[in-house]
Write a protein that holds these residues in place. Structure first.
Motif, PDB file in Angstrom:
ATOM      1  N   THR A   6       0.641   5.083   0.613  1.00 59.33           N
ATOM      2  CA  THR A   6      -0.359   5.874   1.326  1.00 59.33           C
ATOM      3  C   THR A   6       0.072   7.319   1.552  1.00 59.33           C
ATOM      4  O   THR A   6       1.256   7.609   1.796  1.00 59.33           O
ATOM      5  CB  THR A   6      -0.665   5.220   2.688  1.00 59.33           C
ATOM      6  OG1 THR A   6      -1.614   6.012   3.375  1.00 59.33           O
ATOM      7  CG2 THR A   6       0.566   5.112   3.540  1.00 59.33           C
ATOM      8  N   THR A  46       0.631  -7.804   9.038  1.00 58.96           N
ATOM      9  CA  THR A  46       0.014  -6.563   8.584  1.00 58.96           C
ATOM     10  C   THR A  46       0.592  -6.182   7.230  1.00 58.96           C
ATOM     11  O   THR A  46       1.689  -6.597   6.855  1.00 58.96           O
ATOM     12  CB  THR A  46       0.262  -5.418   9.582  1.00 58.96           C
ATOM     13  OG1 THR A  46       1.670  -5.254   9.770  1.00 58.96           O
ATOM     14  CG2 THR A  46      -0.397  -5.710  10.920  1.00 58.96           C
ATOM     15  N   PHE A  47      -0.163  -5.369   6.496  1.00 61.37           N
ATOM     16  CA  PHE A  47       0.262  -4.982   5.150  1.00 61.37           C
ATOM     17  C   PHE A  47       1.435  -3.997   5.207  1.00 61.37           C
ATOM     18  O   PHE A  47       1.559  -3.205   6.138  1.00 61.37           O
ATOM     19  CB  PHE A  47      -0.901  -4.355   4.398  1.00 61.37           C
ATOM     20  CG  PHE A  47      -1.990  -5.326   4.078  1.00 61.37           C
ATOM     21  CD1 PHE A  47      -1.857  -6.242   3.042  1.00 61.37           C
ATOM     22  CD2 PHE A  47      -3.166  -5.343   4.825  1.00 61.37           C
ATOM     23  CE1 PHE A  47      -2.861  -7.143   2.749  1.00 61.37           C
ATOM     24  CE2 PHE A  47      -4.173  -6.245   4.538  1.00 61.37           C
ATOM     25  CZ  PHE A  47      -4.021  -7.151   3.506  1.00 61.37           C
ATOM     26  N   ALA A  87      -7.263  -3.948   0.226  1.00 56.07           N
ATOM     27  CA  ALA A  87      -6.178  -4.927   0.352  1.00 56.07           C
ATOM     28  C   ALA A  87      -6.651  -6.160   1.121  1.00 56.07           C
ATOM     29  O   ALA A  87      -6.309  -7.300   0.769  1.00 56.07           O
ATOM     30  CB  ALA A  87      -4.980  -4.283   1.058  1.00 56.07           C
ATOM     31  N   THR A  88      -7.449  -5.940   2.148  1.00 55.96           N
ATOM     32  CA  THR A  88      -7.972  -7.058   2.949  1.00 55.96           C
ATOM     33  C   THR A  88      -8.872  -7.941   2.112  1.00 55.96           C
ATOM     34  O   THR A  88      -8.785  -9.177   2.155  1.00 55.96           O
ATOM     35  CB  THR A  88      -8.731  -6.518   4.176  1.00 55.96           C
ATOM     36  OG1 THR A  88      -7.848  -5.731   4.979  1.00 55.96           O
ATOM     37  CG2 THR A  88      -9.300  -7.658   5.008  1.00 55.96           C
ATOM     38  N   ILE A 100       0.842  -1.197   0.000  1.00 54.24           N
ATOM     39  CA  ILE A 100       0.000   0.000   0.000  1.00 54.24           C
ATOM     40  C   ILE A 100       0.875   1.244   0.000  1.00 54.24           C
ATOM     41  O   ILE A 100       1.746   1.396   0.871  1.00 54.24           O
ATOM     42  CB  ILE A 100      -0.929   0.009   1.231  1.00 54.24           C
ATOM     43  CG1 ILE A 100      -1.857  -1.204   1.217  1.00 54.24           C
ATOM     44  CG2 ILE A 100      -1.743   1.302   1.279  1.00 54.24           C
ATOM     45  CD1 ILE A 100      -2.681  -1.369   2.481  1.00 54.24           C
ATOM     46  N   SER A 156      -4.398   7.840   4.325  1.00 53.45           N
ATOM     47  CA  SER A 156      -4.517   7.248   5.660  1.00 53.45           C
ATOM     48  C   SER A 156      -4.490   8.310   6.753  1.00 53.45           C
ATOM     49  O   SER A 156      -3.955   8.078   7.829  1.00 53.45           O
ATOM     50  CB  SER A 156      -3.384   6.235   5.886  1.00 53.45           C
ATOM     51  OG  SER A 156      -2.120   6.871   5.792  1.00 53.45           O
ATOM     52  N   THR A 176      -3.584  -2.241  12.020  1.00 51.98           N
ATOM     53  CA  THR A 176      -2.774  -1.505  11.059  1.00 51.98           C
ATOM     54  C   THR A 176      -1.755  -0.616  11.767  1.00 51.98           C
ATOM     55  O   THR A 176      -1.934  -0.214  12.919  1.00 51.98           O
ATOM     56  CB  THR A 176      -3.669  -0.642  10.161  1.00 51.98           C
ATOM     57  OG1 THR A 176      -2.880  -0.115   9.092  1.00 51.98           O
ATOM     58  CG2 THR A 176      -4.293   0.493  10.922  1.00 51.98           C
ATOM     59  N   TYR A 215       3.173  -0.775   4.297  1.00 49.68           N
ATOM     60  CA  TYR A 215       2.812   0.587   3.907  1.00 49.68           C
ATOM     61  C   TYR A 215       4.071   1.328   3.452  1.00 49.68           C
ATOM     62  O   TYR A 215       5.115   1.271   4.113  1.00 49.68           O
ATOM     63  CB  TYR A 215       2.197   1.344   5.082  1.00 49.68           C
ATOM     64  CG  TYR A 215       0.706   1.138   5.245  1.00 49.68           C
ATOM     65  CD1 TYR A 215      -0.194   2.049   4.710  1.00 49.68           C
ATOM     66  CD2 TYR A 215       0.211   0.027   5.914  1.00 49.68           C
ATOM     67  CE1 TYR A 215      -1.561   1.864   4.855  1.00 49.68           C
ATOM     68  CE2 TYR A 215      -1.149  -0.170   6.062  1.00 49.68           C
ATOM     69  CZ  TYR A 215      -2.037   0.758   5.534  1.00 49.68           C
ATOM     70  OH  TYR A 215      -3.389   0.574   5.674  1.00 49.68           O
ATOM     71  N   LEU A 223      -8.479   2.444  10.677  1.00 48.04           N
ATOM     72  CA  LEU A 223      -7.977   1.705   9.513  1.00 48.04           C
ATOM     73  C   LEU A 223      -8.173   2.538   8.257  1.00 48.04           C
ATOM     74  O   LEU A 223      -9.282   2.985   7.968  1.00 48.04           O
ATOM     75  CB  LEU A 223      -8.741   0.382   9.354  1.00 48.04           C
ATOM     76  CG  LEU A 223      -8.191  -0.511   8.238  1.00 48.04           C
ATOM     77  CD1 LEU A 223      -7.091  -1.417   8.807  1.00 48.04           C
ATOM     78  CD2 LEU A 223      -9.284  -1.360   7.616  1.00 48.04           C
ATOM     79  N   GLU A 267      -6.926   0.040   2.969  1.00 55.11           N
ATOM     80  CA  GLU A 267      -6.589  -1.292   3.463  1.00 55.11           C
ATOM     81  C   GLU A 267      -7.781  -2.246   3.381  1.00 55.11           C
ATOM     82  O   GLU A 267      -7.614  -3.465   3.384  1.00 55.11           O
ATOM     83  CB  GLU A 267      -6.064  -1.220   4.902  1.00 55.11           C
ATOM     84  CG  GLU A 267      -5.482  -2.550   5.366  1.00 55.11           C
ATOM     85  CD  GLU A 267      -4.712  -2.447   6.674  1.00 55.11           C
ATOM     86  OE1 GLU A 267      -4.752  -3.422   7.446  1.00 55.11           O
ATOM     87  OE2 GLU A 267      -4.061  -1.398   6.922  1.00 55.11           O
TER      88      GLU A 267
END
Length: 623
Positions: free
Chosen positions: A70, A293-294, A355-356, A68, A332, A286, A296, A348, A352
């Motif tokens: 952001t 977790t993704f 992405a989830t 991601i 974000s 997040t 960023y 959040l 995201e």
């Protein structure tokens, strides 16, 4: 224990029907509740979902191929310092897209709305439009709303952005939006990789599910009457379909919803709720750097890396950061109003959520809601288990402890099936039903025990033939009345009775006739005395009446009343034979005629014999 099972067996129908009634009543409350009750139950159930998601999120890992980019707080400050205002010129997005595409990502998706702007800079916008035309693996979002026509006329949407969806289920009713924030015409002309990004919140402000597709009218632009209704897929669903077709040869050409409210994408399943939403399986909170977790990447780092690359300097981002990745671009920060609250995170970024969803689809682990029939079956089984625990265990403490452990096990089971099978089973309604039945079962159990005690007590204190109190009860009450007198000084009296010529009925008409006479006399005596008095069978044809708070004079009056009540009635001994019955009576009063039960009985008996000697059918007196 055998006595306990005898109790259960004797009252088995009472127990069965009581539990069935309890269960049906509560299930009716559950299935056909008032709106307020339903909302409360739904909110509580949603909270249990959040708890389960937080528990199982600890063991889930995100797909490292999803990253991601952001606009976070530092990036927002950097952009304002660099470009002076928000929104920034759209050529900046074109530059970022070129930079990312140079590393050969699989897909890039903008969770941003490129709508018409009063600050439009044509050359800047043209660069973004050209970039979107150039890269067929790039997606962008649009947004629907319900703004009034007076504020904004609903724009016409290019037909190529609609999706052909076949619905084979009767209970799918997607969100219907009546208005739309129009994107730049040039963008919709440049690409069809556009999907909606609406994420409706539940009543408690959380986002747990997203609409896979929504419905929007196609308006007549002259009078804005509705011509037809079109479906629009969620942006990430469009991306996922292209991904599965390209990398897994899924050959998905159309969207079809089966009778079980599922969409099949190759070997992936997207389960839908009745509003065409799918429930997400959330990851860790997040903002925490971990494999759960993704990843960023701040906007400012990408921009500085672009400049560094142009100047031949060291870039802040590795040159293969986006290679073979699926890249989402979004914001974000609070100032840009794209922060959501979800089960695993209070703050959040909206990007995201995309992405989830994609991660869920790739892992094939979207949440399925258990069918109503299964939830009801579980609720009923749990309720009957609660009833069994309440009835089976004698100790209240042990039964409560066992029941608590049982409920704890069920909650563990509910979390386990969500972890292992991605199935959301009810917690609130089964627990409410189980607790309710558990409490009611205890009430029923002790009511039955009480009734059984009363039944046993009645057997021990009542004469089976006449249903009067028996001799044992009579003796106990005589002692009790003497004890009571010693406290209150309230006199009581005893009336002894004997049926005149009773042997004649037995000898002439048989013992059944004698029994009938006894019942007749007993019933008459009971109906002509007070509730506070005790009418007892002393033995044979003799009966006794204990008159509470009654002196001698009043007792004699009552005795005469009883004598007259018996003699004044004709009794049908058989259908053809009508007979008269009389009694003789004697009266004694405590403490005037005795200090003990035996003395009172003896004195009353003497009076009774005097009545017999004087011709019967009267009250006898000692002169």
């Amino acid at each position: 224990m055998s006595n306990f099972f005898n109790l259960l067996y004797r009252h088995r129908y009472d127990i069965f029907y009581s539990l069935i009634l309890i269960t049906l009543v509560l299930l009716m409350i559950i299935i056909f509740p008032k709106k307020e009750t339903k909302n409360i139950l739904n909110e509580l159930e949603n909270k249990t979902f959040d708890i389960r998601q937080n528990i199982i999120a600890k063991d889930k890992k995100v797909n490292k191929d999803i990253v991601i980019v952001t606009v976070d707080d530092p990036s927002y400050e950097y952009l304002l310092e660099t470009y002076g205002d928000w929104p920034i010129p759209r050529n900046v997005y074109a530059e970022i897209l070129d930079y990312i595409q140079a590393q050969n990502p699989k897909y890039v998706a903008f969770d941003l709305l490129f709508i018409k702007s009063l600050k439009r800079i044509p050359k800047s916008d043209d660069k973004l439009i050209e970039a979107l035309k150039k890269y067929s693996n790039t997606y962008t979002a649009m947004n629907f709303d319900n703004y009034p026509f007076e504020m904004r006329k609903p724009p016409l949407i290019d037909k190529k952005l609609t999706s052909d969806i076949k619905i084979n289920s009767d209970n799918i009713k997607p969100f219907l939006f009546t208005n739309h924030r129009e994107l730049m015409k040039e963008i919709t002309n440049a690409t069809d990789k556009i999907g909606h990004a609406n994420t409706p919140r539940t009543d408690d402000g959380f986002i747990r599910e997203i609409p896979v597709f929504i419905c929007y009218p196609r308006y007549n632009q002259e009078d804005f009457s509705v011509i037809s209704y079109d479906y629009y897929l969620y942006m990430t669903i469009k991306l996922a379909i292209d991904y599965l077709n390209k990398y897994e040869n899924a050959n998905i050409k159309s969207i079809e919803i089966d009778s079980n409210n599922n969409i099949l994408l190759g070997n992936r399943i997207i389960p839908l709720t009745d509003k065409a939403q799918t429930i997400l399986n959330w990851y860790g909170e997040t903002g925490v750097e971990s494999d759960k977790t993704f990843k960023y990447i701040p906007f400012w780092k990408v921009l500085k890396s672009i400049k560094a690359k142009e100047n031949g300097e060291q870039e802040l981002i590795p040159s293969d950061m986006f290679k073979d990745k699926i890249v989402y671009i979004g914001t974000s920060i609070y100032d840009l109003s794209d922060i959501k609250t979800v089960p695993t995170s209070k703050y959040l970024p909206g990007v995201e959520i995309h992405a989830t969803l994609l991660n869920n689809i790739l892992d094939n682990n979207l949440i399925h809601k258990a069918a109503l029939s299964y939830n009801l079956l579980i609720s009923i089984l749990l309720a009957f288990a609660a009833a069994f625990t309440a009835f089976k265990i004698r100790s209240v403490y042990i039964s409560i402890m066992l029941f608590s452990l049982f409920l704890g096990f069920y909650m563990y089971f509910a979390a386990y099936v969500m972890t292992k099978y991605n199935v959301w089973v009810w917690i609130v309604i089964p627990l409410v039903l189980a607790i309710f039945v558990f409490i009611c079962s205890f009430i029923i159990k002790y009511l039955l025990k009480s009734r059984d005690f009363e039944y046993t007590y009645k057997l021990a204190t009542t004469d089976g033939l006449t249903e009067l109190y028996n001799h044992r009860f009579f003796q106990e009450q005589m002692k009790n009345k003497i004890t009571e007198y010693n406290k209150t000084k309230n006199k009581f009296s005893l009336v002894m009775t004997d049926i005149d010529f009773f042997k004649k009925f037995n000898d002439k008409y048989g013992h059944q006739a004698g029994d009938a006479v006894l019942k007749h006399v007993a019933k008459t005596l009971k109906s002509n005395t007070r509730n506070e008095d005790f009418v007892c069978r002393y033995g044979g044809e003799e009966m006794a009446v204990i008159l509470n708070n009654t002196n001698k004079e009043r007792a004699i009056e009552i005795a005469k009343k009883l004598c007259n009540a018996i003699s004044s009635q004709k009794y049908d001994l058989t259908p053809e034979l009508e007979v008269s019955v009389t009694i003789s009576l004697g009266v004694s009063t405590y403490p005037d005629n005795g200090k003990t039960p035996a003395e009172l009985i003896e004195y009353a008996d003497k009076c009774l014999y005097i009545a017999k000697e004087n011709g019967r059918n009267q009250v006898g007196f000692i002169e």
